[in-house]
Design a protein around this motif. Structure first.
Motif, short mmCIF file in Angstrom:
data_model
loop_
_atom_site.label_atom_id
_atom_site.label_comp_id
_atom_site.label_asym_id
_atom_site.label_seq_id
_atom_site.Cartn_x
_atom_site.Cartn_y
_atom_site.Cartn_z
N LEU A 2 54.65 -12.54 41.26
CA LEU A 2 53.43 -13.27 40.93
C LEU A 2 52.68 -13.54 42.23
O LEU A 2 53.26 -14.04 43.20
CB LEU A 2 53.77 -14.58 40.22
CG LEU A 2 52.59 -15.41 39.70
CD1 LEU A 2 51.90 -14.69 38.54
CD2 LEU A 2 53.09 -16.79 39.24
N VAL A 42 50.03 -10.05 38.74
CA VAL A 42 51.45 -9.82 38.51
C VAL A 42 51.76 -8.36 38.75
O VAL A 42 50.98 -7.47 38.39
CB VAL A 42 51.87 -10.23 37.08
CG1 VAL A 42 51.16 -9.39 36.02
CG2 VAL A 42 53.38 -10.13 36.91
N THR A 92 56.53 -19.35 32.65
CA THR A 92 55.54 -19.81 33.61
C THR A 92 54.34 -20.38 32.87
O THR A 92 53.76 -19.70 32.01
CB THR A 92 55.07 -18.66 34.53
OG1 THR A 92 56.22 -18.05 35.13
CG2 THR A 92 54.13 -19.16 35.61
N LEU A 143 57.60 -14.35 33.62
CA LEU A 143 57.79 -13.51 34.79
C LEU A 143 59.17 -12.87 34.68
O LEU A 143 60.19 -13.53 34.89
CB LEU A 143 57.66 -14.33 36.07
CG LEU A 143 57.65 -13.54 37.38
CD1 LEU A 143 56.40 -12.67 37.48
CD2 LEU A 143 57.75 -14.48 38.58
N PRO A 181 45.69 -15.25 38.78
CA PRO A 181 46.81 -14.68 39.52
C PRO A 181 47.01 -13.21 39.17
O PRO A 181 46.47 -12.71 38.17
CB PRO A 181 48.00 -15.52 39.06
CG PRO A 181 47.62 -15.96 37.69
CD PRO A 181 46.14 -16.12 37.67
#
Length: 694
Positions: A497, A455, A443, A491, A453
């Motif tokens: 995510l 996770v 990613t 990921l 973001p």
């Protein structure tokens, strides 16, 4: 010289002064008594006999005869007080009523008695006074009635106040219904049940109730206004309906008889029309247990209460209409469907702000690239108005176009920033792009002033991804191309995510770190599937944020299971190793053969050599060459060369006499696309070539 009890509380010799005093007592409605405990004889003077309603010579001194003049209902309390005074050798004071003659209204009297004991402390007699207390208690009764009337008026005013306070913070029709039917408000206004109906297309929809059976709500929801029911009658006639008992209820509305069994027979009910701008918009019903009537002043208060509720309900209806329009406009600008990527689950949400008539500039987008990667985008335009929504629509289209052209995320972000600057709207926007390969989990993330973001890994641990970012879109100088660094992460299978806008974490007068911590906890404890998780996050944060800002949310979850790595070849080339480049060329040719891309070998070797040589020549450090197959309208190859220098390569003019300076010219001519991506510790130059499709 003998002594007798004196009404003024003293002892004195009998004679003419005492007789005069007894005459005065009789005239003033007061007398004295003596009760001999040994014989049980009760003796009243003339004044006492008059108060008790006895004519001279009529009273025989017996307690039984005295009791006949009293009200049976009051005798137990009188006997209890007298017996207690005898036990305690004390005094008593009590009010009771006496019947002077048949048919007369009972007279209130007040008796005070004192227990007299012998030298050994044994009660021997009771002496005291008795007086007519009618006028006294009449004044007290009037005072009590005034007090009750004042309390009633205060209670009635409190009812309107309580309802107004409960409705003041409401925005939506759902808020109004919830506030009106709350248990706390019902206790404050003394109602045992409440039901709220809303007129819609000639029908009465029941939008809230408390203390009413579910069966009644199911059976009478969406009743026609011409049906004979309390709520519909109130709305249709615009007049309040007052019902004082169950019999009255059934006679007027026989259809509701089966539902009245749980209501006591003494319950009264009122159904108030809700009229706004001379239009009936609904009705509200209230029931009261133990109520037999509605006085006129209370009917006036209840009518005023209906007007208060109608104003709040009308305001809520307008809000819902405006909110629905704004949300519809916003939703129309968002993508209608999400890409279907094997091994990847996506979920999106958009929640508008609760502010009246506001429309925001938050958006999300996701699209599939030709090579199978997913480009996920989330952003937020400054402001909450139609302009913000219009700019959002333009930015979403521009971003989608730049991504579809094959530009790397860094270039997409830079070009979008220039695009917004050229719009000259004096608005800025934040944005985040995540380019995800579902097969490998690789990613690449680029951030322009937007929240990072989050996770959630397969083991349940969650974190904010700390990545560098650039300026918000639209803030760069007019002629400058802003630089946005790219960060790469993986990921893992089973990981999630989360991309969101700041409306999910920001709250008025609260530190942003508190909101970030709350969201992290909600993510950690949330469900696994993206759709369920999206709803969970919005619900968990709603009370904290107050929903004062709109929210865009995009969740991507990589499927669990054994990862399937995409084929990739990579080698490091040191500047001091003269054989490294030749070995790299041979290894690249072998990799292409294993991928069935032999047709690209010559071009790939030439471009790889030019890019590596340029990096070794101008950076002086180690270089990494990477090759991997991609899908770009057919079978294709992507080459990348990474070094530690932040300086971008420049194309130089070369003549026939120059032996160098043609590297980038070759790249431009032979590659389908090429570009430069800044990295935290340098840069990556990339190019893509494809096999021609016949």
């Amino acid at each position: 010289m003998s002594y007798s009890f004196e009404p003024n509380g003293g002892l004195g010799p009998q004679g003419r002064p005492q007789a005069a005093a007894r005459v005065a007592l009789a005239v003033n409605g007061m007398g004295s008594f003596t009760w001999d405990l040994a014989s049980g004889e009760m003796r009243y003077d003339r004044g006492g006999l008059a108060v008790m309603g006895f004519r001279p010579g009529e009273f025989d001194g017996r307690l039984g005869t005295l009791g006949e003049r009293m009200l049976p209902v009051e005798l137990p309390a009188i006997e209890e007080q007298v017996e207690r005074a005898l036990r305690e050798r004390s005094s008593f004071s009590l009010y009771f009523r006496v019947r002077r003659y048949r048919g007369a209204t009972p007279r209130w009297t007040h008796t005070q008695g004192h227990v007299v004991c012998d030298p050994e402390g044994r009660p021997v007699r009771v002496i005291g006074i008795i007086r007519d207390a009618t006028q006294e208690l009449r004044a007290v009764d009037q005072t009590e009635q005034l007090r009750i009337a004042r309390n009633d008026r205060r209670r009635q005013a409190d009812i309107v106040g309580h309802v107004s306070d409960a409705l003041a913070p409401t925005l939506t029709v759902e808020d109004v219904a919830e506030a009106l039917t709350s248990k706390r408000l019902m206790e404050q206004i003394g109602a045992s049940s409440i039901i709220l109906g809303l007129v819609d297309n000639g029908r009465m929809g029941l939008v809230g109730a408390n203390g009413v059976t579910d069966q009644l709500i199911r059976d009478f929801h969406q009743s026609r206004l011409n049906e004979s029911l309390p709520l519909t009658d109130a709305a249709r006639t615009r007049e309040a309906v007052f019902l004082t008992d169950r019999t009255d209820f059934v006679e007027r509305y026989p259809a509701v008889e089966p539902y009245l069994r749980r209501f006591p027979r003494t319950a009264a009910a009122v159904f108030l029309p809700l009229i706004a701008h001379d239009i009936p918009i609904g009705a509200v019903g209230l029931t009261y247990e133990g109520r037999a009537r509605f006085p006129q002043d209370e009917r006036t208060v209840l009518t005023a209460l209906g007007k208060v509720i109608a104003q709040s309900l009308q305001r809520a209806l307008l809000y819902d209409q405006e909110h629905e329009l704004a949300a519809g406009l916003q939703t129309a600008m968002l993508p209608g469907r999400l890409p279907d990527a094997p091994g990847l689950s996506l979920a999106t949400r958009y929640r508008p702000t609760r502010a009246r008539g506001s429309i925001g500039g938050d958006w999300y987008d996701a699209l599939t690239l030709p090579d199978g990667r997913i480009a996920a985008v989330i952003g937020d335009v400054q402001g909450h108005d139609v302009t913000a929504a219009a700019i959002m629509g333009q930015l979403r289209v521009a971003l989608r176009a730049y991504v579809a052209e094959g530009h790397p995320p860094t270039t997409v972000m830079a070009r979008t920033s220039v695009f917004l600057t050229e719009l000259a709207t004096d608005r800025f926007a934040t944005c985040l792009i995540a380019l995800l390969d579902p097969r490998t989990g690789m990613t690449s993330i680029v951030r322009a002033g937007h929240p990072e973001p989050l996770v959630r890994r397969s083991d349940g641990t969650s974190a904010w991804i700390d990545i560098p970012g650039g300026l918000p879109l639209g803030l760069a100088a007019q002629d400058a191309l802003p630089v946005y660094p790219a960060s790469e992460t993986v990921l893992e299978p089973g990981s999630t995510l989360v991309l969101c806008t700041d409306g999910l974490v920001e709250a008025r007068a609260e530190d942003i770190d508190e909101g970030r911590s709350r969201l992290l906890r909600a993510l950690r404890t949330g469900p696994e599937q993206p759709d369920d998780l999206a709803d969970h996050l919005l619900h968990s944060m709603a009370d904290y944020t107050g929903e004062e800002d709109d929210v865009a949310l995009l969740i991507l979850r990589r499927s669990s299971g054994r990862p399937v790595p995409a084929p990739q070849w990579e080698t490091d080339i040191a500047p001091q190793d003269p054989d490294a480049l030749r070995a790299a060329r041979l290894a690249l040719r072998g990799a292409l053969s294993s991928w069935s891309l032999e047709a690209l070998s010559d071009t790939a070797e030439l471009l790889a050599c030019e890019l590596v040589t340029n990096a070794l020549l101008y950076t002086g450090g180690a270089t990494t060459l990477t090759a991997r197959p991609v899908q770009n309208g057919g079978r294709a190859l992507r080459l990348t060369v990474s070094d530690t220098s932040p300086a971008s390569p420049r194309r130089r003019a070369a003549t026939g006499m120059h032996t160098s300076g043609r590297g980038l010219m070759l790249v431009e001519e032979l590659a389908d696309a090429w570009g430069v991506e800044p990295r935290g510790n340098g840069k990556t130059v990339w190019c893509e070539i494809s096999i021609a499709v016949p």
